[in-house]
Design an enzyme around this catalytic site. Structure first.
Site, PDB file in Angstrom:
ATOM      1  N   SER A  44      -4.087  -5.854  -8.107  1.00 16.82           N
ATOM      2  CA  SER A  44      -3.358  -6.975  -7.543  1.00 16.82           C
ATOM      3  C   SER A  44      -2.822  -7.877  -8.659  1.00 16.82           C
ATOM      4  O   SER A  44      -2.038  -7.422  -9.497  1.00 16.82           O
ATOM      5  CB  SER A  44      -4.266  -7.731  -6.560  1.00 16.82           C
ATOM      6  OG  SER A  44      -3.518  -8.624  -5.773  1.00 16.82           O
TER       7      SER A  44
ATOM      8  N   ASP B  28       0.946  -2.401   2.801  1.00 24.31           N
ATOM      9  CA  ASP B  28       0.838  -3.512   1.857  1.00 24.31           C
ATOM     10  C   ASP B  28       2.250  -3.925   1.472  1.00 24.31           C
ATOM     11  O   ASP B  28       3.056  -3.062   1.080  1.00 24.31           O
ATOM     12  CB  ASP B  28       0.049  -3.043   0.629  1.00 24.31           C
ATOM     13  CG  ASP B  28      -0.172  -4.130  -0.419  1.00 24.31           C
ATOM     14  OD1 ASP B  28       0.458  -5.189  -0.340  1.00 24.31           O
ATOM     15  OD2 ASP B  28      -0.983  -3.890  -1.337  1.00 24.31           O
TER      16      ASP B  28
ATOM     17  N   HIS C 255      -3.856  -3.687   1.259  1.00 27.75           N
ATOM     18  CA  HIS C 255      -4.246  -4.407   0.052  1.00 27.75           C
ATOM     19  C   HIS C 255      -5.742  -4.731   0.120  1.00 27.75           C
ATOM     20  O   HIS C 255      -6.283  -4.977   1.189  1.00 27.75           O
ATOM     21  CB  HIS C 255      -3.442  -5.714  -0.025  1.00 27.75           C
ATOM     22  CG  HIS C 255      -3.404  -6.324  -1.386  1.00 27.75           C
ATOM     23  ND1 HIS C 255      -2.514  -5.916  -2.344  1.00 27.75           N
ATOM     24  CD2 HIS C 255      -4.146  -7.307  -1.951  1.00 27.75           C
ATOM     25  CE1 HIS C 255      -2.703  -6.619  -3.441  1.00 27.75           C
ATOM     26  NE2 HIS C 255      -3.688  -7.473  -3.234  1.00 27.75           N
TER      27      HIS C 255
END
Length: 316
Positions: A159, A253, A283
């Site tokens: 991320s 995502d 995610h």
């Protein structure tokens, strides 16, 4: 229970159990809370999901000198193994959340799965320390270990941490001690939010485009993403001479398209990049690796990618 909408059948029932568990600890409305309260809730969730260390893995904390503000790091090693590479790991959390404890067990499992040493970096967080503070810490940490390490260094992040890993890879092209490779897990790379997964999965479980806007604002203090490779690696005018790159994304995502775009641009520039799209996941699936078979498979792919790049292997 999370509003499931079109994702009702796109995600497996056991994955929905994970989503509901996350939202029970860290519901979407937390973004309206003060930053310190968000961190308290996030840290409590991370403790709840912590899976412990695999047998033989130990960790020690230390500091990397950086003027009057040293950078805290945590190094993981596996007993009985001489590490043939070092994984430099940057945690996720939207540049606002997380630290050495939030992804502690994930780092320990990367160490056990590859036999490599792992070093996790406690970079500065926004909004107290806006961009480029986190990037500067990531770059400083890489250069500190790369110039003293006798084994290859593989960048890895998820991320926000994937963004930092990629930014470091871009910034260190041509360095005598450049990264051996980078493995980016559902990274935020500053892609075009007007199409692709940003539109298709704008309201995906566990990360929405609204969430992304909040984190971008916290990171920079302004709306939108500037054309700055240290902030948005996809905005770099030149994507040649990057280390071998593996991007692992989740199907559901908004950031998925960033992985595909990054792969295509690197390969078009003559580099080596592979994009692995993990189906039926969202995610943050790393925290589901112990309870969801599909997430466990995806984590194995990540370990295999890091292992290969540490050996200068390219099986893609």
């Amino acid at each position: 229970m999370t509003e499931r909408g079109k994702y009702e059948t796109r995600l497996d029932p056991e994955y929905w159990a994970y989503v509901d568990r996350v939202n029970g600890w860290y519901p979407p409305e937390v973004l309206g809370q003060p930053i310190e309260r968000q961190r308290e809730i996030y840290n409590a969730m991370c403790r709840e999901f912590h899976a412990g260390y695999p047998a033989g893995v130990t960790a020690t904390d230390s500091l990397i000198a950086d003027g009057d503000r040293p950078i805290a790091v945590r190094r993981y090693t596996l007993a009985g193994r001489q590490a043939k590479a070092l994984i430099l790991y940057f945690h996720g959390g939207g540049y606002v959340l997380g630290g050495l404890d939030s992804h502690d067990d994930i780092c320990a499992e990367l160490c056990a799965g590859t036999g490599y040493a792992v070093m996790s970096v406690d970079y500065r967080l926004s909004p107290e320390h806006r961009h480029p503070a986190a990037f500067n810490d990531a770059l400083t940490a890489f250069r500190a270990v790369a110039t003293t390490c006798s084994v290859p260094v593989v960048l890895c992040g998820e991320s926000a941490g994937g963004n930092l890993a990629a930014a470091v890879a871009h910034a260190t092209r041509g360095d005598l001690c450049a990264p051996a490779g980078q493995v980016l897990v559902y990274p935020s790379l500053g892609g075009d939010q007007s199409n692709g997964s940003y539109v298709e999965h704008a309201q995906a479980p566990l990360l929405s485009v609204r969430d992304l806007a909040f984190y971008d604002q916290a990171r920079t203090g302004i709306a939108g993403v500037a054309a700055d490779p240290t902030l948005a690696p996809l905005s770099d005018a030149v994507l040649s001479d990057l280390p071998p790159t593996v991007i692992v994304t989740a199907e559901c995502d908004p950031l998925s398209s960033d992985g595909e775009t990054y792969r295509d641009l690197i390969n078009a520039a003559g580099g080596r990049a592979a994009w692995i799209e993990e189906q039926r996941l969202t995610h943050s699936f790393l925290r589901a690796r112990k309870t969801v078979a599909r997430a466990a498979e995806a984590f194995v792919h990540i370990v295999q990618a890091v292992d290969a790049l540490g050996k200068s292997d390219w099986p893609y």
